[in-house]
Design a protein around this motif. Structure first.
Motif, PDB file in Angstrom:
ATOM      1  N   THR A 155       0.823  -1.202   0.000  1.00 43.06           N
ATOM      2  CA  THR A 155       0.000   0.000   0.000  1.00 43.06           C
ATOM      3  C   THR A 155       0.861   1.258   0.000  1.00 43.06           C
ATOM      4  N   HIS A 156       1.863   1.303   0.862  1.00 39.27           N
ATOM      5  CA  HIS A 156       2.752   2.466   0.924  1.00 39.27           C
ATOM      6  C   HIS A 156       3.557   2.598  -0.363  1.00 39.27           C
ATOM      7  N   TRP A 157       3.945   1.475  -0.940  1.00 40.76           N
ATOM      8  CA  TRP A 157       4.687   1.517  -2.190  1.00 40.76           C
ATOM      9  C   TRP A 157       3.825   2.076  -3.322  1.00 40.76           C
ATOM     10  N   LEU A 158       2.557   1.685  -3.370  1.00 37.90           N
ATOM     11  CA  LEU A 158       1.652   2.210  -4.389  1.00 37.90           C
ATOM     12  C   LEU A 158       1.450   3.714  -4.219  1.00 37.90           C
ATOM     13  N   GLN A 159       1.345   4.158  -2.985  1.00 37.53           N
ATOM     14  CA  GLN A 159       1.214   5.591  -2.736  1.00 37.53           C
ATOM     15  C   GLN A 159       2.437   6.343  -3.252  1.00 37.53           C
ATOM     16  N   GLY A 160       3.623   5.784  -2.984  1.00 35.24           N
ATOM     17  CA  GLY A 160       4.843   6.415  -3.467  1.00 35.24           C
ATOM     18  C   GLY A 160       4.931   6.406  -4.978  1.00 35.24           C
ATOM     19  N   ALA A 161       4.492   5.302  -5.609  1.00 36.90           N
ATOM     20  CA  ALA A 161       4.529   5.216  -7.071  1.00 36.90           C
ATOM     21  C   ALA A 161       3.625   6.252  -7.700  1.00 36.90           C
ATOM     22  N   VAL A 162       2.429   6.418  -7.160  1.00 41.79           N
ATOM     23  CA  VAL A 162       1.502   7.423  -7.680  1.00 41.79           C
ATOM     24  C   VAL A 162       2.079   8.826  -7.506  1.00 41.79           C
ATOM     25  N   PHE A 163       2.659   9.078  -6.335  1.00 45.64           N
ATOM     26  CA  PHE A 163       3.239  10.396  -6.066  1.00 45.64           C
ATOM     27  C   PHE A 163       4.357  10.719  -7.057  1.00 45.64           C
ATOM     28  N   VAL A 164       5.243   9.763  -7.298  1.00 49.26           N
ATOM     29  CA  VAL A 164       6.374   9.997  -8.202  1.00 49.26           C
ATOM     30  C   VAL A 164       5.892  10.229  -9.630  1.00 49.26           C
ATOM     31  N   VAL A 165       4.928   9.430 -10.095  1.00 51.20           N
ATOM     32  CA  VAL A 165       4.421   9.595 -11.454  1.00 51.20           C
ATOM     33  C   VAL A 165       3.755  10.960 -11.627  1.00 51.20           C
ATOM     34  N   VAL A 166       2.973  11.380 -10.640  1.00 49.66           N
ATOM     35  CA  VAL A 166       2.310  12.686 -10.725  1.00 49.66           C
ATOM     36  C   VAL A 166       3.345  13.810 -10.714  1.00 49.66           C
ATOM     37  N   LEU A 167       4.356  13.684  -9.865  1.00 51.63           N
ATOM     38  CA  LEU A 167       5.399  14.713  -9.794  1.00 51.63           C
ATOM     39  C   LEU A 167       6.161  14.815 -11.107  1.00 51.63           C
ATOM     40  N   ILE A 168       6.607  13.685 -11.640  1.00 54.08           N
ATOM     41  CA  ILE A 168       7.381  13.695 -12.889  1.00 54.08           C
ATOM     42  C   ILE A 168       6.492  14.063 -14.072  1.00 54.08           C
ATOM     43  N   GLY A 169       5.290  13.480 -14.123  1.00 48.10           N
ATOM     44  CA  GLY A 169       4.379  13.796 -15.213  1.00 48.10           C
ATOM     45  C   GLY A 169       4.012  15.264 -15.241  1.00 48.10           C
ATOM     46  N   GLY A 170       3.761  15.861 -14.088  1.00 50.31           N
ATOM     47  CA  GLY A 170       3.478  17.279 -14.037  1.00 50.31           C
ATOM     48  C   GLY A 170       4.668  18.116 -14.476  1.00 50.31           C
ATOM     49  N   SER A 171       5.886  17.664 -14.129  1.00 51.25           N
ATOM     50  CA  SER A 171       7.098  18.376 -14.563  1.00 51.25           C
ATOM     51  C   SER A 171       7.210  18.387 -16.083  1.00 51.25           C
ATOM     52  N   ILE A 172       6.784  17.293 -16.712  1.00 55.12           N
ATOM     53  CA  ILE A 172       6.815  17.222 -18.170  1.00 55.12           C
ATOM     54  C   ILE A 172       5.794  18.180 -18.775  1.00 55.12           C
ATOM     55  N   LEU A 173       4.579  18.165 -18.242  1.00 58.40           N
ATOM     56  CA  LEU A 173       3.516  18.996 -18.802  1.00 58.40           C
ATOM     57  C   LEU A 173       3.781  20.482 -18.610  1.00 58.40           C
ATOM     58  N   VAL A 174       4.369  20.839 -17.489  1.00 55.65           N
ATOM     59  CA  VAL A 174       4.561  22.255 -17.212  1.00 55.65           C
ATOM     60  C   VAL A 174       5.623  22.874 -18.118  1.00 55.65           C
ATOM     61  N   THR A 175       6.532  22.049 -18.638  1.00 51.90           N
ATOM     62  CA  THR A 175       7.550  22.565 -19.552  1.00 51.90           C
ATOM     63  C   THR A 175       7.081  22.597 -20.999  1.00 51.90           C
ATOM     64  N   GLY A 176       6.006  21.898 -21.312  1.00 54.19           N
ATOM     65  CA  GLY A 176       5.472  21.884 -22.671  1.00 54.19           C
ATOM     66  C   GLY A 176       4.640  20.648 -22.898  1.00 54.19           C
ATOM     67  N   PRO A 177       3.332  20.794 -23.158  1.00 52.28           N
ATOM     68  CA  PRO A 177       2.470  19.618 -23.274  1.00 52.28           C
ATOM     69  C   PRO A 177       2.649  18.813 -24.550  1.00 52.28           C
ATOM     70  N   VAL A 178       3.152  19.440 -25.619  1.00 50.19           N
ATOM     71  CA  VAL A 178       3.349  18.723 -26.882  1.00 50.19           C
ATOM     72  C   VAL A 178       4.814  18.848 -27.295  1.00 50.19           C
ATOM     73  N   PRO A 179       5.300  17.963 -28.175  1.00 47.42           N
ATOM     74  CA  PRO A 179       6.679  18.082 -28.650  1.00 47.42           C
ATOM     75  C   PRO A 179       6.941  19.446 -29.270  1.00 47.42           C
ATOM     76  N   GLN A 180       8.110  19.993 -29.012  1.00 45.82           N
ATOM     77  CA  GLN A 180       8.431  21.341 -29.467  1.00 45.82           C
ATOM     78  C   GLN A 180       8.327  21.468 -30.981  1.00 45.82           C
ATOM     79  N   ARG A 181       8.771  20.453 -31.716  1.00 45.80           N
ATOM     80  CA  ARG A 181       8.746  20.514 -33.174  1.00 45.80           C
ATOM     81  C   ARG A 181       7.337  20.436 -33.731  1.00 45.80           C
ATOM     82  N   SER A 182       6.410  19.919 -32.947  1.00 44.76           N
ATOM     83  CA  SER A 182       5.020  19.802 -33.406  1.00 44.76           C
ATOM     84  C   SER A 182       4.204  21.048 -33.099  1.00 44.76           C
TER      85      SER A 182
END
Length: 234
Positions: free
Chosen positions: A75-102
């Motif tokens: 249970t604690h591991w799943l909580q950590g996995a969700v937290f990490v994915v949201v943190l990293i995924g949000g970092s990706i979206l905040v820098t640019g939601p689509v590829p720069q060349r597109s």
């Protein structure tokens, strides 16, 4: 006639939504995060699915789940996995939601075929959908492995209910985070990634001196734990 126009407008917006989501999924970093999530989720699913072949883990009913160190840590591991994915995924979206060349090609396409007043604009709810999809990969497949590997029907139903609540809680957390990441991206901040990371890290720094102060990490853990409840509840 009015109904037909409304139906065509709804259909066009649905196709546009899925088109934009596909473009957002084309980012190399989003693909890597998706692959990383599946590389964790699928082996975990297989491992838990064959768990029943190792022999009975206890002679009791569903109460053994509450005292199981393995599932408590899961249970604690799943909580950590969700937290990490949201943190990293949000970092990706905040820098640019689509590829720069597109981006330039999409803007030109929007102006030529949809009009400047419509445009292929990434909305916050697009980010909510994308981050929700990424965040549920691990709990969904791990939950599937738990249910498949449980031979007892009553206990399997109990596990299914627990994991359904966990996935629902994951969606409720991931959606606003994804929307926030897109909102920050559209503000054209000087350091959008720094702003996003500060939202997550600064409270952790304050927590070093004030251990009772809440952070997004503790909020994630509290909310998911509250949603799931006790493993041993029937």
């Amino acid at each position: 006639m009015h109904r037909e126009k409304h139906a065509d407008w709804v259909s066009m917006n649905q196709r546009l939504c899925w088109f934009l989501l596909r473009q957002m999924n084309q980012r190399a970093t989003v693909r890597m995060l998706t692959l990383y999530s599946y590389s964790i989720a699928l082996p975990g699913c297989v491992l838990l699915a064959v768990r029943s072949h190792w022999g009975p883990l206890s002679s009791g009913g569903p109460s053994w789940l509450a005292s199981s160190a393995i599932l408590a840590r899961l249970t604690h591991w799943l909580q950590g996995a969700v937290f990490v994915v949201v943190l990293i995924g949000g970092s990706i979206l905040v820098t640019g939601p689509v590829p720069q060349r597109s981006s330039e090609v999409l803007d030109d396409f929007a102006g030529r075929y949809l009009g400047r007043n419509i445009g292929l604009i990434i909305r916050p709810w697009h980010g909510a959908l994308l981050l929700a999809r990424l965040a549920v990969i691990v709990p969904f497949w791990v939950g599937a492995g738990l249910v498949i590997g449980e031979a007892n029907f009553h206990l399997g139903t109990h596990l299914l209910n627990i994991m359904s609540h966990f996935i629902t809680g994951t969606l409720l957390l991931a959606c606003p985070c994804g929307a926030l990441a897109i909102w920050l991206n559209q503000r054209e901040l000087r350091w959008p990634l720094g702003t996003w990371l500060a939202i997550w890290i600064v409270p952790e720094i304050f927590r070093l001196t004030l251990p009772e102060s809440p952070t997004l990490r503790t909020v994630f853990g509290w909310f998911l734990s509250t949603t799931v409840g006790s493993w041993g509840q029937s």
